[in-house]
Design a protein around this motif. Structure first.
Motif, PDB file in Angstrom:
ATOM      1  N   PRO A 136       0.802  -1.232   0.000  1.00 42.07           N
ATOM      2  CA  PRO A 136       0.000   0.000   0.000  1.00 42.07           C
ATOM      3  C   PRO A 136       0.834   1.280   0.000  1.00 42.07           C
ATOM      4  CG  PRO A 136      -0.122  -1.183   2.139  1.00 42.07           C
ATOM      5  CD  PRO A 136       0.867  -1.893   1.313  1.00 42.07           C
ATOM      6  N   VAL A 137       0.477   2.184  -0.899  1.00 43.04           N
ATOM      7  CA  VAL A 137       1.071   3.530  -0.929  1.00 43.04           C
ATOM      8  C   VAL A 137       0.001   4.568  -1.229  1.00 43.04           C
ATOM      9  CG1 VAL A 137       3.515   3.203  -1.472  1.00 43.04           C
ATOM     10  CG2 VAL A 137       1.844   3.052  -3.310  1.00 43.04           C
ATOM     11  N   SER A 138       0.070   5.706  -0.540  1.00 47.51           N
ATOM     12  CA  SER A 138      -0.754   6.865  -0.885  1.00 47.51           C
ATOM     13  C   SER A 138      -0.112   7.514  -2.109  1.00 47.51           C
ATOM     14  CB  SER A 138      -0.771   7.894   0.236  1.00 47.51           C
ATOM     15  OG  SER A 138      -0.601   7.319   1.508  1.00 47.51           O
ATOM     16  N   LEU A 139      -0.922   7.841  -3.117  1.00 41.22           N
ATOM     17  CA  LEU A 139      -0.396   8.366  -4.380  1.00 41.22           C
ATOM     18  C   LEU A 139      -0.883   9.789  -4.644  1.00 41.22           C
ATOM     19  CD1 LEU A 139      -1.140   5.293  -6.682  1.00 41.22           C
ATOM     20  CD2 LEU A 139       1.125   6.029  -5.905  1.00 41.22           C
ATOM     21  N   ALA A 140       0.014  10.623  -5.172  1.00 38.54           N
ATOM     22  CA  ALA A 140      -0.368  11.931  -5.730  1.00 38.54           C
ATOM     23  C   ALA A 140      -0.230  11.797  -7.238  1.00 38.54           C
ATOM     24  CB  ALA A 140       0.538  13.029  -5.196  1.00 38.54           C
ATOM     25  N   GLU A 141      -1.356  11.915  -7.959  1.00 45.33           N
ATOM     26  CA  GLU A 141      -1.374  11.602  -9.398  1.00 45.33           C
ATOM     27  C   GLU A 141      -1.659  12.849 -10.221  1.00 45.33           C
ATOM     28  OE1 GLU A 141      -2.946   7.124  -9.552  1.00 45.33           O
ATOM     29  OE2 GLU A 141      -4.574   8.518  -9.106  1.00 45.33           O
ATOM     30  N   PHE A 142      -0.976  12.964 -11.380  1.00 42.79           N
ATOM     31  CA  PHE A 142      -1.108  14.150 -12.228  1.00 42.79           C
ATOM     32  C   PHE A 142      -1.185  13.781 -13.706  1.00 42.79           C
ATOM     33  CE2 PHE A 142       0.936  15.549  -8.402  1.00 42.79           C
ATOM     34  CZ  PHE A 142       0.406  16.814  -8.161  1.00 42.79           C
ATOM     35  N   THR A 143      -2.072  14.500 -14.425  1.00 37.67           N
ATOM     36  CA  THR A 143      -2.039  14.519 -15.890  1.00 37.67           C
ATOM     37  C   THR A 143      -2.084  15.995 -16.256  1.00 37.67           C
ATOM     38  OG1 THR A 143      -3.209  12.420 -16.048  1.00 37.67           O
ATOM     39  CG2 THR A 143      -3.235  13.822 -17.999  1.00 37.67           C
ATOM     40  N   LEU A 144      -0.991  16.512 -16.819  1.00 40.75           N
ATOM     41  CA  LEU A 144      -0.871  17.961 -17.051  1.00 40.75           C
ATOM     42  C   LEU A 144      -1.301  18.340 -18.463  1.00 40.75           C
ATOM     43  CD1 LEU A 144       2.642  18.614 -15.411  1.00 40.75           C
ATOM     44  CD2 LEU A 144       0.376  18.707 -14.327  1.00 40.75           C
ATOM     45  N   ASP A 145      -1.918  19.537 -18.585  1.00 35.65           N
ATOM     46  CA  ASP A 145      -2.142  20.184 -19.890  1.00 35.65           C
ATOM     47  C   ASP A 145      -2.978  19.327 -20.832  1.00 35.65           C
ATOM     48  OD1 ASP A 145      -0.175  22.301 -19.137  1.00 35.65           O
ATOM     49  OD2 ASP A 145       1.235  20.644 -19.290  1.00 35.65           O
ATOM     50  N   ASN A 146      -4.083  18.806 -20.364  1.00 32.10           N
ATOM     51  CA  ASN A 146      -4.869  17.844 -21.166  1.00 32.10           C
ATOM     52  C   ASN A 146      -6.337  18.242 -21.278  1.00 32.10           C
ATOM     53  OD1 ASN A 146      -5.389  15.514 -22.658  1.00 32.10           O
ATOM     54  ND2 ASN A 146      -5.881  14.339 -20.827  1.00 32.10           N
ATOM     55  N   PRO A 147      -6.781  19.416 -21.664  1.00 33.23           N
ATOM     56  CA  PRO A 147      -5.963  20.611 -21.835  1.00 33.23           C
ATOM     57  C   PRO A 147      -5.718  21.306 -20.498  1.00 33.23           C
ATOM     58  CG  PRO A 147      -8.222  21.120 -22.394  1.00 33.23           C
ATOM     59  CD  PRO A 147      -8.193  19.668 -21.993  1.00 33.23           C
ATOM     60  N   MET A 148      -6.426  20.867 -19.430  1.00 32.55           N
ATOM     61  CA  MET A 148      -6.147  21.371 -18.078  1.00 32.55           C
ATOM     62  C   MET A 148      -5.272  20.355 -17.372  1.00 32.55           C
ATOM     63  SD  MET A 148      -9.922  22.530 -16.889  1.00 32.55           S
ATOM     64  CE  MET A 148     -10.654  20.997 -17.364  1.00 32.55           C
ATOM     65  N   ASP A 149      -4.812  20.717 -16.178  1.00 32.11           N
ATOM     66  CA  ASP A 149      -4.136  19.743 -15.324  1.00 32.11           C
ATOM     67  C   ASP A 149      -5.209  19.006 -14.512  1.00 32.11           C
ATOM     68  OD1 ASP A 149      -1.921  21.110 -16.230  1.00 32.11           O
ATOM     69  OD2 ASP A 149      -1.445  22.039 -14.293  1.00 32.11           O
ATOM     70  N   PHE A 150      -5.122  17.689 -14.465  1.00 29.91           N
ATOM     71  CA  PHE A 150      -5.973  16.866 -13.604  1.00 29.91           C
ATOM     72  C   PHE A 150      -5.091  16.282 -12.512  1.00 29.91           C
ATOM     73  CE2 PHE A 150      -8.242  17.197 -17.523  1.00 29.91           C
ATOM     74  CZ  PHE A 150      -9.589  17.166 -17.178  1.00 29.91           C
ATOM     75  N   TYR A 151      -5.578  16.312 -11.277  1.00 25.86           N
ATOM     76  CA  TYR A 151      -4.754  15.764 -10.194  1.00 25.86           C
ATOM     77  C   TYR A 151      -5.647  15.179  -9.107  1.00 25.86           C
ATOM     78  CZ  TYR A 151      -5.749  20.397  -8.225  1.00 25.86           C
ATOM     79  OH  TYR A 151      -6.374  21.528  -7.789  1.00 25.86           O
ATOM     80  N   ASP A 152      -5.089  14.252  -8.365  1.00 29.40           N
ATOM     81  CA  ASP A 152      -5.829  13.622  -7.267  1.00 29.40           C
ATOM     82  C   ASP A 152      -4.861  12.966  -6.313  1.00 29.40           C
ATOM     83  OD1 ASP A 152      -5.590  10.510  -7.775  1.00 29.40           O
ATOM     84  OD2 ASP A 152      -6.019  11.385  -9.728  1.00 29.40           O
ATOM     85  N   VAL A 153      -5.372  12.701  -5.107  1.00 24.78           N
ATOM     86  CA  VAL A 153      -4.684  11.818  -4.161  1.00 24.78           C
ATOM     87  C   VAL A 153      -5.475  10.522  -4.154  1.00 24.78           C
ATOM     88  CG1 VAL A 153      -4.176  11.380  -1.725  1.00 24.78           C
ATOM     89  CG2 VAL A 153      -3.666  13.629  -2.731  1.00 24.78           C
ATOM     90  N   SER A 154      -4.788   9.409  -4.382  1.00 21.84           N
ATOM     91  CA  SER A 154      -5.468   8.123  -4.468  1.00 21.84           C
ATOM     92  C   SER A 154      -5.030   7.171  -3.353  1.00 21.84           C
ATOM     93  CB  SER A 154      -5.189   7.465  -5.819  1.00 21.84           C
ATOM     94  OG  SER A 154      -5.755   6.163  -5.824  1.00 21.84           O
ATOM     95  N   LEU A 155      -6.048   6.625  -2.671  1.00 19.57           N
ATOM     96  CA  LEU A 155      -5.817   5.573  -1.683  1.00 19.57           C
ATOM     97  C   LEU A 155      -6.363   4.243  -2.207  1.00 19.57           C
ATOM     98  CD1 LEU A 155      -6.868   7.614   1.500  1.00 19.57           C
ATOM     99  CD2 LEU A 155      -4.630   7.515   0.366  1.00 19.57           C
ATOM    100  N   VAL A 156      -6.583   4.182  -3.520  1.00 19.70           N
ATOM    101  CA  VAL A 156      -7.103   2.955  -4.139  1.00 19.70           C
ATOM    102  C   VAL A 156      -6.119   1.792  -3.936  1.00 19.70           C
ATOM    103  CG1 VAL A 156      -7.648   1.907  -6.382  1.00 19.70           C
ATOM    104  CG2 VAL A 156      -8.582   4.140  -5.799  1.00 19.70           C
ATOM    105  N   ASP A 157      -4.828   2.112  -3.932  1.00 22.54           N
ATOM    106  CA  ASP A 157      -3.807   1.087  -3.656  1.00 22.54           C
ATOM    107  C   ASP A 157      -3.372   1.121  -2.198  1.00 22.54           C
ATOM    108  OD1 ASP A 157      -3.825   0.184  -6.278  1.00 22.54           O
ATOM    109  OD2 ASP A 157      -2.287   1.607  -6.904  1.00 22.54           O
ATOM    110  N   GLY A 158      -4.232   1.643  -1.315  1.00 19.46           N
ATOM    111  CA  GLY A 158      -3.915   1.694   0.102  1.00 19.46           C
ATOM    112  C   GLY A 158      -3.240   2.993   0.495  1.00 19.46           C
TER     113      GLY A 158
END
Ligand SMILES: *[C@@H]1O[C@H](CO)[C@@H](O)[C@H](O)[C@H]1NC(C)=O
Ligand SMILES: *[C@@H]1O[C@H](CO)[C@@H](O)[C@H](O)[C@H]1NC(C)=O
Ligand SMILES: *[C@@H]1O[C@H](CO)[C@@H](O)[C@H](O)[C@H]1NC(C)=O
Ligand SMILES: *[C@@H]1O[C@H](CO)[C@@H](O)[C@H](O)[C@H]1NC(C)=O
Length: 236
Positions: free
Chosen positions: A104-126
């Motif tokens: 398990p790891v807490s994740l900070a996830e990013f997809t930049l310039d698509n055309p905005m930046d999308f981001y989230d913190v995910s606990l899906v993997d713990g």
């Protein structure tokens, strides 16, 4: 082409924004952030680095980058960067070179310039460490995402990962990782947002971190957008 015309062509395009990620360690212990680029995107900082308590580092990601950050703790690495961590290991090396962290790891996830930046913190993997994303500058909604509750102390027995000593809870598995069932993983006949619902396990994660993903179809309350920002990612 003469210099004047060349310069006019350059000026007629909007500046391409490269994002600065500031990684900050607010924990009282050293952590070793890992960085995994999405497929086809470049490695940043060879995928891993050490960050002393209460220190930070700026890393630059090119326009359009996507990838994820996580923290590793309880690591020992030798001079050549081989070793292991209590949580978040990426193959017993300091520089993950494209590998992800073992859940398990807490994740900070990013997809930049698509055309905005999308981001989230995910606990899906713990969950292993508190993590927050704070946009700096940028335009649009740009909400901060803070998952600062210590979930390790709220982790149900069946999801706990214990450290070497055997007593301290160092991470908390997601129900999907622990039980590998379609209703927790939203796979098979549950691979549908109207069928796969929060469970008594995902609710524990959601209560602790209301703006983080607690199960795979938790998008409505867990995904955020901003445009042309820089990002502070803080651990603890
Ligand atoms: C770090 O230690 C201080 C002093 O003991 C404590 O107040 C603080 O909560 C600790 N921070 C974290 C993130 O554990
Ligand atoms: C910004 O995002 C927050 C959190 O998702 C949401 O509650 C709010 O309505 C959004 N504001 C705008 C102006 O879109
Ligand atoms: C969640 O529900 C399952 C089945 O309904 C039960 O076996 C389990 O003990 C519950 N776990 C928690 C943490 O409430
Ligand atoms: C890190 O990046 C931020 C922009 O997000 C900037 O304000 C700050 O000065 C940078 N720090 C260093 C040490 O370069």
């Amino acid at each position: 082409m003469d210099f004047l015309h060349f310069s006019l062509i350059l000026l007629s395009f909007p500046a391409i924004h490269a994002a600065i990620f500031t990684l900050q360690n607010n924990c009282n212990n050293t952590i070793w952030p890992g960085i995994q680029p999405g497929a086809g995107h470049p490695l940043i900082s060879d995928g891993g680095l050490q960050l002393k308590p209460h220190s930070s580092i700026n890393l630059t990601a090119p326009h359009g980058w996507s990838g994820r950050f996580w923290g590793r703790d309880g690591c020992t690495f030798d001079d050549s960067g081989n070793g292991r961590c209590a949580t978040g290991d990426c193959g017993n090396v300091l520089q993950c070179k494209g590998a992800g962290g073992v859940p398990p790891v807490s994740l900070a996830e990013f997809t930049l310039d698509n055309p905005m930046d999308f981001y989230d913190v995910s606990l899906v993997d713990g969950y292993n460490l508190p993590v927050s994303i704070i946009p700096l500058g940028g335009s649009g909604n740009c909400s901060s995402v803070r998952c600062v509750t210590d979930l390790n102390v709220k982790c149900p027995d069946s999801l706990q990962v214990k450290g070497d000593g055997g007593s301290e809870v160092v991470a908390c598995k997601s129900a999907c990782t622990a039980f590998q069932k379609p209703e927790y993983c939203c796979t098979g006949e549950f691979n549908n947002p109207t069928i796969c619902k929060p469970t008594n396990y995902s609710q524990i994660f959601k209560e602790a971190c209301p703006t983080s993903y607690s199960y795979p179809y938790d998008d409505a309350t867990s995904t955020f957008t901003c445009k042309q920002a820089n990002y502070l990612i803080s651990f603890c």
